[in-house]
Structure formats: C-alpha cells, structure tokens
Enzyme design. Structure first.
Site, PDB file in Angstrom:
ATOM      1  CG  ASP A   1      -2.074  -1.583  -8.228  1.00 11.49           C
ATOM      2  OD1 ASP A   1      -2.342  -1.145  -9.361  1.00 11.49           O
ATOM      3  OD2 ASP A   1      -1.028  -1.287  -7.610  1.00 11.49           O
TER       4      ASP A   1
ATOM      5  NE  ARG B   1       1.809  -6.170   2.388  1.00  9.81           N
ATOM      6  CZ  ARG B   1       0.907  -5.209   2.441  1.00  9.81           C
ATOM      7  NH1 ARG B   1      -0.052  -5.230   3.353  1.00  9.81           N
ATOM      8  NH2 ARG B   1       0.935  -4.216   1.593  1.00  9.81           N
TER       9      ARG B   1
ATOM     10  CG  ASP C   1       4.271  -5.160   0.550  1.00  7.80           C
ATOM     11  OD1 ASP C   1       4.835  -5.419   1.638  1.00  7.80           O
ATOM     12  OD2 ASP C   1       3.717  -4.074   0.318  1.00  7.80           O
TER      13      ASP C   1
ATOM     14  CB  SER D   1       1.027   3.172  -3.609  1.00  8.35           C
ATOM     15  OG  SER D   1       0.877   1.899  -3.021  1.00  8.35           O
TER      16      SER D   1
HETATM   17  N1  ARG Z   1       8.567   0.023   1.734  1.00 10.60           N
HETATM   18  C1  ARG Z   1       7.663  -0.463   2.695  1.00 10.60           C
HETATM   19  C2  ARG Z   1       7.896  -1.925   2.963  1.00 10.60           C
HETATM   20  O1  ARG Z   1       8.528  -2.554   2.191  1.00 10.60           O
HETATM   21  C3  ARG Z   1       6.247  -0.111   2.418  1.00 10.60           C
HETATM   22  C4  ARG Z   1       5.466  -0.958   1.462  1.00 10.60           C
HETATM   23  C5  ARG Z   1       4.139  -0.305   1.275  1.00 10.60           C
HETATM   24  N2  ARG Z   1       3.261  -0.991   0.425  1.00 10.60           N
HETATM   25  C6  ARG Z   1       2.361  -0.372  -0.358  1.00 10.60           C
HETATM   26  N3  ARG Z   1       1.585  -1.130  -1.055  1.00 10.60           N
HETATM   27  N4  ARG Z   1       2.294   0.920  -0.449  1.00 10.60           N
HETATM   28  O2  ARG Z   1       7.481  -2.457   3.953  1.00 10.60           O
END
Ligand code: ARG
Length: 395
Positions: free
Chosen positions: A13, A92, A121, A172
């Site tokens: 992405d 993040r 995120d 991902s």
């Molecule tokens: N569900 C998890 C969270 O909200 C993982 C997010 C993972 N992000 C990704 N780009 N695969 O923290």
C-alpha cells in the site's frame, strides 16, 4: 512543489502511495521508521527512491520505541481484550512523532500514512498527528482512493512497480520488536485455522519441540535487563526472550477483535517476547506490590490498554496512568524463572529484594510468626455486617 512526508513501510500500500501521491503533484519524502521490524530497511529506503520519492530516509527509533512505548506497555501488562499486546497500536504514535519531526525538517506542509479506512491505525495516526501538530495537513491516500488489496496489486503490476511476491502475498503484515500482526487472505474466515505460512517467529507443535527449559529474566524497575544472569539491556533482553519463546511456539494469538471503527475482525498475532515478558512482569508484581495497589493497578491496566488501542496515546489520561504506574515500578526489581515447554510459558519461580513474601508468615510448618489467635477475632469483625444482615430474616 507541495511536499508531503509519507510513513513508508516498503509494503504494497505505501509503495503504491508513493506513485499515487507523485502523480497527484506531491514531492514525496518517504520515511522508513525502524521500530525493530526484521526487514532490510536499507533496501526499503532504496525502493522508495526507485518508486519516485524525492527523498527517502531511514529513522532509527528503536531505542525510543523500547524505552518510551514498549516498557510503559510492559509496566501496564497491556493486553487489549485481555489478549492482544498492542503490537501495532504502540508503534503508531511514535511513527507519527517521526513524521512531524521530518515534516518540520524538510519544510513539508503535509504528512501521509498508508492506512485503509477500515482499521484502527488510521485513527491512531491521525489522533496522534493532530495532538502533535494540529495545523498539519494529513493525507490518507489508501483510504481516499478506495482500492481493494487486489486493486493495489493490479495498480502495482500495471505501473511495473517493483513489488516483490512477498508484498503481493495475501497477508497484510505489521512488524516490530514487540511482535507481528497478520491480517487478510484466508484469515478473514474466522473458522479457517491460520495456515502455517502466517507464522514466522514461532515454531509450531508439528515441528519437533525441544526439551522444556527454564529461562531466568531479571527485571529492574519493571523492565527486563538480564537473561539467564547475563545483563544485556532491555532491547536485547526482549529479543533474547522472544527468540526462546518463539522456539517453543509461545505467543501465537488467534482472536476476534473489536476494532474501534465498530467492526469485529479476526486477528492473528505472534508476540513471543510480549506474552512471555508480560507473564514474568505481572508475576514479579504479584510478589512485590502491596495488594490494594496491585488491585487498583489491574483496573488501570485495562483502561490503559483500551486508550492506547483506541489511538489516544497523547492523552492526559494515559500520562496520568503512567504517573501512577511510575510510583509502583521501582519495587518491580528481581528475577522470574520462566519455564518453557511446547506452546507454554509459565512462571515457575520468582525472587526480589523488594519481596513482600514473608516465609515465617506464610509457612504451614512450625516456628511461624503468624498469630492464628488474631484470626478468630478478625473473622468475627470481618463477617459482622453479613452476620447481622442474615439475622434479619425478611431479606
Ligand atoms: N488489529 C491490529 C491493531 O489494530 C493490527 C493492525 C495491523 N496493521 C496492519 N497494517 N496489518 O492494532
């Protein structure tokens, strides 16, 4: 030209985003932030340049990540919904801080992230960015263009972007020192067991397991600092415990998660270091924290994990809870013996100079210092309200 600083992971992405933002007339400064992911970040940076970034930087944020994010999470034994050690949620706010710093440094008017519109995120980035610099413009190209993952793969192929097969895999992945998050592909069927190829840092039970072994983790002020007697520092201790735990298949998580945006999702994680160290740390707290402090802290742990999951790292409540935790952690110094066997990590011993365990009080042997005579009177008064209430037959 307008300049934007993009958080660049090297994945599908954000690679597509470089091209897309450039086509929209932006000068893209790509930043790869090292938070302990196992990627070849020099190659990531080189790729960003190939894709059309006017500048690509590698920012080493590992030490800050450990000290300011991972250790506070460990202090709070942080598990969202009792299970998820906040792997992605923790990185993040730090990546946001790096974006703002680089934007100031390069006089960029905007920053960008590569999150979709469905996840947590995007919330974490944008809530952090606006707390750090309310005036900065934030672009979310992946959310705005509305492409699915297969659309992105098609875009990359059409524009002959150098995306390797790994990036075009169905999963991902988000990785850092605290663990790995794996989403998409067959994992979207909550009934489908995770295929073997999702696991990278934990060994499955189908592979021959080692003999059970013990590993002694030393803590100072609530942070791991030694492993089996070797003082190695916190970052190394996390890596070393993670490697041992991973070799025993410890730290695999397969769960249904409540995302902030209201969606239930199936999430798979590998977090051998986080799960083992949280087990060890909370065990040492059980030995060293006075019981009402420990009870109050357990409530705040849930609040902390919720806040951080939901993107409010830069909130006054998180800081206030950290201040509370700060008063408790000096005593969390000592050692925990972790016993590893296939898929299991269990504390099997603990000791501390700050231990509140008094053998002469606890022993069932002779020569104890506990006055059992005190117990009888205590029980009478302790149960007095209930006794009186029970006498009143009408209730
Ligand atoms: N569900 C998890 C969270 O909200 C993982 C997010 C993972 N992000 C990704 N780009 N695969 O923290």
């Amino acid at each position: 030209m307008k300049r934007v600083v993009l958080a660049y992971s090297g994945g599908l992405d954000t690679s597509v985003a470089i091209r897309w933002l450039s086509d929209e007339g932006w000068d893209v400064v790509a930043v790869a932030v090292d938070v302990g992911q196992p990627d070849d970040l020099a190659a990531t940076v080189a790729r960003a340049e190939t894709l059309g970034a006017v500048e690509a930087r590698l920012e080493d944020a590992k030490a800050t990540y450990v000290e300011r994010f991972v250790v506070p999470a460990l202090h709070m034994n942080a598990l969202y919904q009792g299970r998820y050690p906040l792997v992605s949620a923790l990185s993040r706010p730090l990546i946001s801080k790096v974006l703002i710093d680089v934007a100031r440094d390069t006089k960029a008017s905007a920053v960008a992230h590569g999150c979709t519109g469905k996840g947590n995120d995007q919330v974490r980035f944008e809530a952090s960015l606006s707390a750090l610099d309310p005036g900065i413009e934030v672009l979310a190209p992946v959310r705005d263009w509305g492409m699915s993952r297969s659309d992105s793969i098609a875009f990359a192929e059409k524009h002959e972007l150098p995306i390797t097969t790994t990036e075009s895999s169905p999963y991902s992945i988000d990785d850092n020192l605290w663990g790995r998050s794996i989403e998409c592909g067959v994992l979207e069927d909550p009934w489908h067991p995770p295929p073997d190829d999702v696991w990278h840092i934990t060994r499955g039970s189908e592979q021959p397991s080692d003999e059970p072994r013990d590993c002694v983790v030393g803590f100072e002020g609530g942070a791991p600092v030694s492993v089996d007697g070797d003082t190695v520092g916190t970052e190394r201790a996390i890596e070393a415990v993670g490697a041992i735990a991973g070799s025993y298949g410890v730290g695999r998580i397969d769960m249904i998660e409540d995302r902030l945006v209201g969606i239930k999702s199936r999430e798979v994680y590998e977090a051998p270091a986080a799960m083992s160290l949280i087990a060890a740390h909370s065990d040492l707290e059980a030995l060293t924290l006075e019981r009402s402090v420990a009870a109050e802290k357990r409530k705040l742990e849930t609040t902390w994990a919720d806040l951080v999951y939901k993107g409010l790292w830069f909130s006054p409540l998180r800081k206030a809870i950290d201040a509370f935790a700060g008063t408790t952690q000096a005593a969390v110094t000592g050692e925990v013996r972790l016993r590893f066997s296939q898929g299991v990590c269990a504390p099997a011993g603990r000791r501390s100079p700050h231990s509140l365990y008094d053998h002469s009080l606890a022993t069932y042997g002779s020569n104890d210092s506990f006055d059992a005579g005190d117990a009888a009177g205590f029980i009478k008064l302790w149960s007095l309200p209930t006794t009186e209430w029970s006498k009143r037959k009408s209730d």
